[in-house]
Design a protein around this motif. Structure first.
Motif, mmCIF file in Angstrom:
data_model
loop_
_atom_site.group_PDB
_atom_site.id
_atom_site.type_symbol
_atom_site.label_atom_id
_atom_site.label_comp_id
_atom_site.label_asym_id
_atom_site.label_seq_id
_atom_site.Cartn_x
_atom_site.Cartn_y
_atom_site.Cartn_z
ATOM 1 N N ILE A 202 37.402 24.884 51.018
ATOM 2 C CA ILE A 202 37.514 26.074 52.746
ATOM 3 C C ILE A 202 38.623 24.787 53.650
ATOM 4 C CG2 ILE A 202 35.928 24.604 55.033
ATOM 5 C CD1 ILE A 202 33.483 24.962 53.038
ATOM 6 N N LEU A 203 38.981 23.988 52.792
ATOM 7 C CA LEU A 203 40.180 22.875 53.359
ATOM 8 C C LEU A 203 41.482 24.026 53.161
ATOM 9 C CD1 LEU A 203 41.656 20.553 55.345
ATOM 10 C CD2 LEU A 203 41.238 19.416 52.813
ATOM 11 N N GLY A 204 42.505 24.223 51.979
ATOM 12 C CA GLY A 204 43.134 25.033 51.887
ATOM 13 C C GLY A 204 43.672 26.432 52.667
ATOM 14 N N LEU A 205 42.450 27.211 52.750
ATOM 15 C CA LEU A 205 42.118 28.493 53.855
ATOM 16 C C LEU A 205 42.367 27.901 55.320
ATOM 17 C CD1 LEU A 205 39.593 30.241 52.149
ATOM 18 C CD2 LEU A 205 42.332 31.299 51.856
ATOM 19 N N SER A 206 41.997 26.726 55.284
ATOM 20 C CA SER A 206 42.440 26.054 56.446
ATOM 21 C C SER A 206 44.002 25.790 57.497
ATOM 22 C CB SER A 206 41.547 24.894 57.338
ATOM 23 O OG SER A 206 39.883 25.020 57.202
ATOM 24 N N VAL A 207 43.841 25.256 56.232
ATOM 25 C CA VAL A 207 45.801 25.047 56.322
ATOM 26 C C VAL A 207 46.165 26.273 56.242
ATOM 27 C CG1 VAL A 207 47.610 23.303 54.954
ATOM 28 C CG2 VAL A 207 44.709 22.884 55.402
ATOM 29 N N PHE A 208 46.155 26.676 55.294
ATOM 30 C CA PHE A 208 47.079 28.212 55.251
ATOM 31 C C PHE A 208 46.753 28.735 56.779
ATOM 32 C CE2 PHE A 208 46.714 32.539 54.099
ATOM 33 C CZ PHE A 208 47.987 32.823 53.655
ATOM 34 N N ASN A 209 45.406 29.294 57.279
ATOM 35 C CA ASN A 209 45.050 30.562 58.538
ATOM 36 C C ASN A 209 45.360 29.268 59.885
ATOM 37 O OD1 ASN A 209 44.003 32.898 57.391
ATOM 38 N ND2 ASN A 209 43.205 31.113 56.649
ATOM 39 N N PHE A 210 45.351 28.839 60.099
ATOM 40 C CA PHE A 210 46.097 27.716 60.973
ATOM 41 C C PHE A 210 46.755 26.641 60.640
ATOM 42 C CE2 PHE A 210 41.548 29.144 60.962
ATOM 43 C CZ PHE A 210 41.123 29.514 62.408
ATOM 44 N N GLY A 211 47.630 25.856 60.161
ATOM 45 C CA GLY A 211 48.197 24.992 59.616
ATOM 46 C C GLY A 211 48.337 23.524 59.877
ATOM 47 N N GLY A 212 48.491 22.781 59.699
ATOM 48 C CA GLY A 212 48.300 21.642 59.274
ATOM 49 C C GLY A 212 47.483 20.680 60.333
ATOM 50 N N ILE A 213 48.011 19.097 60.185
ATOM 51 C CA ILE A 213 47.873 18.504 61.511
ATOM 52 C C ILE A 213 47.790 18.165 62.715
ATOM 53 C CG2 ILE A 213 49.105 16.507 61.600
ATOM 54 C CD1 ILE A 213 45.904 15.706 60.917
ATOM 55 N N SER A 214 48.897 19.366 62.989
ATOM 56 C CA SER A 214 49.449 19.804 64.113
ATOM 57 C C SER A 214 48.465 20.419 64.851
ATOM 58 C CB SER A 214 50.834 20.601 64.357
ATOM 59 O OG SER A 214 51.004 21.240 63.419
ATOM 60 N N PHE A 215 48.284 21.371 64.528
ATOM 61 C CA PHE A 215 47.484 22.730 64.672
ATOM 62 C C PHE A 215 45.546 21.460 65.392
ATOM 63 C CE2 PHE A 215 42.859 24.474 64.377
ATOM 64 C CZ PHE A 215 43.099 25.598 65.113
ATOM 65 N N LEU A 216 45.664 20.351 64.643
ATOM 66 C CA LEU A 216 43.824 19.698 65.138
ATOM 67 C C LEU A 216 44.737 18.530 66.358
ATOM 68 C CD1 LEU A 216 43.168 18.464 61.806
ATOM 69 C CD2 LEU A 216 41.675 20.445 63.003
ATOM 70 N N LYS A 217 45.746 18.038 66.002
ATOM 71 C CA LYS A 217 45.854 17.501 67.666
ATOM 72 C C LYS A 217 46.636 18.281 68.666
ATOM 73 C CE LYS A 217 48.053 13.302 64.886
ATOM 74 N NZ LYS A 217 49.513 12.563 64.536
ATOM 75 N N THR A 218 46.774 19.498 68.803
ATOM 76 C CA THR A 218 46.337 20.689 69.617
ATOM 77 C C THR A 218 45.219 20.648 70.268
ATOM 78 O OG1 THR A 218 48.997 21.366 69.399
ATOM 79 C CG2 THR A 218 47.809 22.119 70.313
ATOM 80 N N ASN A 219 44.504 20.760 69.272
ATOM 81 C CA ASN A 219 43.026 21.311 69.926
ATOM 82 C C ASN A 219 41.263 20.960 69.747
ATOM 83 O OD1 ASN A 219 43.370 23.947 70.172
ATOM 84 N ND2 ASN A 219 44.684 24.064 68.043
ATOM 85 N N LEU A 220 42.057 19.083 69.518
ATOM 86 C CA LEU A 220 41.010 18.222 69.342
ATOM 87 C C LEU A 220 41.173 17.174 70.400
ATOM 88 C CD1 LEU A 220 40.265 18.064 65.438
ATOM 89 C CD2 LEU A 220 38.735 19.141 66.789
ATOM 90 N N PRO A 221 40.431 16.174 70.610
ATOM 91 C CA PRO A 221 40.555 15.600 71.173
ATOM 92 C C PRO A 221 41.186 13.812 70.926
ATOM 93 C CG PRO A 221 38.429 16.157 71.883
ATOM 94 C CD PRO A 221 39.106 16.700 70.980
ATOM 95 N N GLU A 222 42.283 13.157 71.347
ATOM 96 C CA GLU A 222 42.211 11.695 70.981
ATOM 97 C C GLU A 222 41.390 11.156 70.318
ATOM 98 O OE1 GLU A 222 45.285 8.090 72.357
ATOM 99 O OE2 GLU A 222 45.010 10.638 73.315
ATOM 100 N N SER A 223 39.872 10.540 70.037
ATOM 101 C CA SER A 223 39.155 10.404 69.987
ATOM 102 C C SER A 223 39.015 10.986 68.439
ATOM 103 C CB SER A 223 37.937 10.125 70.505
ATOM 104 O OG SER A 223 37.193 11.635 70.718
#
Length: 475
Positions: free
Chosen positions: A212-233
């Protein structure tokens, strides 16, 4: 990139290939239980047959090798996967801190400071060990705490939730059916059945969350995707709850030092060296697993933020994975739950049959089976009482265990024979009373932010100090 829906009827997207793979994993698990039971050694003499059989039932004859030790220890710890992923979905890496990092500290303390101490007692259960350290009253009281600590309420909820999402129906019906299935195989083969089923479930659950994590990174990108789409908290160690509440989970994690599942596996290991090495290897695997579940749930939040947090991880994964792998993932989630609930059912049954039963009923497998069934019934009922809230179950039962047993048992390791049987009982009961009172009383101002666990820990700690100095004066 396909669109992900926040709601989903899982039956509609499960293909025949998914069902084949899902069923294959269940059959492989059943085969492993049968194989493991076939390896059981015959009793060497008729004279010790009853004792030998009961030792095999509870501890697999103390023949738990390193690979089996690691597999069963790791697998046992993640039955509340829906609770963990819910926290990560709502709070981000706060989940990794409270459900991961704090626990690693406890595991390492156990490995380096407690293993050699506990193996020397040759105990069968944690209450049995406490009885040898302090006395019979302490053994009986700790057995009561032990029983409530290992009631598999959270894992019954997880199993019912998983089954409900696939097959529909009410939560309690799905929970009842799931618990019945687990009861059948865990009673048949005893601890040996639990261990060998965990062996298969270990590999399946680890591969599933990694996929699940591997395909998530493959499809959406790494930590930059999460930082863009999630609150700072979501990237704060304390999330949105603050330091004091975060450290409550630290104390709950330390309850591992009085967790009966940990002790059972260490008692069953072939040697102290096996147990110590096994805990260290398991800690590394837990670290990797927590990375996968935490960030996997964060991807779910970033992709389908409107989803119900209790089910979001599964709904996200079901849409992320292709046919076949989806069935494997379902098997992995189920394996994660089953590998914990069977251990807790079995151990709670052991507490009733060995630690709490009258002496004339001990060492009786039939009484043990009755105990396991009774625990299953209680777990189903209590899952309704807690309204399916896994986090509340952990917080409630974990707080009592940490507040009442943690310090007295550690004190016994550090200062042997410094407190009496009666003093141990007094300390533990005082922790229960103050923790329960604080939980239900109304507080204002500064005291409104003081968690009941801190009150319980302070009570037991102060009483232990008092009895310690009292023993020095007498000496």
């Amino acid at each position: 990139m396909k669109n992900f829906s926040p709601t989903l009827n899982l039956v509609d997207i499960i293909t025949p290939l998914d069902w084949v793979i899902f069923s294959a994993v269940l059959l492989l698990t059943a085969a492993s239980v049968i194989w493991g039971n076939s390896l059981k050694k015959k009793t060497p003499t008729d004279k010790d047959e009853n004792d030998y059989n009961y030792l095999d039932l509870l501890l697999m004859g103390r023949q738990l090798t390193l690979p089996l030790f690691v597999a069963t220890l790791v697998a046992t710890w993640y039955g509340g996967i829906f609770g963990v992923t819910k926290i990560a979905f709502n709070q981000g890496i706060f989940n990794f801190v409270t459900q991961g990092a704090f626990w690693y500290v406890a595991y390492l303390i156990f490995a380096f400071f407690l293993i050699d101490k506990i193996k020397s007692y040759e105990a069968l259960t944690l209450p049995n060990l406490i009885g040898k350290m302090f006395g019979p009253k302490s053994e009986r009281l700790s057995a009561v705490f032990n029983f409530f600590n290992v009631l598999p309420i959270a894992y019954a909820i997880s199993l019912g939730t998983f089954s409900q999402m696939i097959f529909g129906g009410s939560l309690w019906v799905n929970t009842t059916i799931g618990i019945t299935f687990v009861l059948l195989y865990s009673m048949w083969g005893g601890f040996r059945a639990v261990v060998f089923s965990d062996l298969v479930q270990f590999f399946v659950m680890c591969l599933a969350v990694a996929l699940i994590l591997g395909l998530s990174v493959f499809n959406f990108g790494g930590i930059s995707f999460l930082k863009t789409n999630l609150p700072e908290s979501y990237f704060s160690l304390t999330g949105t709850v603050g330091v004091a509440t975060t450290f409550v989970w630290g104390f709950i994690a330390l309850s591992t030092l009085v967790d009966p599942n940990f002790y059972q596996r260490c008692f069953a290991a072939t040697s102290s060296k096996t147990a110590k090495k096994g805990i260290l290897i398991s800690t590394f695997i837990w670290f990797c697993f927590d990375i996968c579940t935490t960030f996997g749930a964060m991807y779910a939040k970033a992709v389908i933020p409107e989803a119900d947090s209790a089910h979001a991880y599964l709904i996200y994964a079901a849409q992320l994975l292709p046919n076949g792998l989806r069935g494997f993932m379902f098997a992995g989630i189920l394996a994660t739950i089953l590998s914990t609930i069977d251990s807790y059912l079995f151990l709670a049954g052991t507490t009733l049959a060995f630690d709490l039963a009258p002496k004339k009923f001990k060492n009786n497998p039939l009484i043990h089976h009755i105990g396991v069934v009774l625990v299953g019934v209680i777990a189903v009922i209590m899952s309704e009482v807690f309204n399916g809230d896994i986090k509340t179950v952990w917080k409630t039962l974990g707080s009592l265990s940490a507040a009442c047993l943690l310090f007295p048992v550690l004190f016994g390791y550090l200062f042997p024979n410094r407190i009496t049987d009666n003093q141990f009982v007094a300390v533990c009961l005082s922790g229960v009373i103050t923790t329960s009172y604080w939980r239900n009383a109304n507080h204002h101002g500064f005291w409104a932010n003081v968690d009941e666990l801190y009150i319980g820990v302070a009570t037991t700690g102060l009483l232990l100090i008092f009895f310690y100095f009292k023993s020095i004066k007498k000496a």
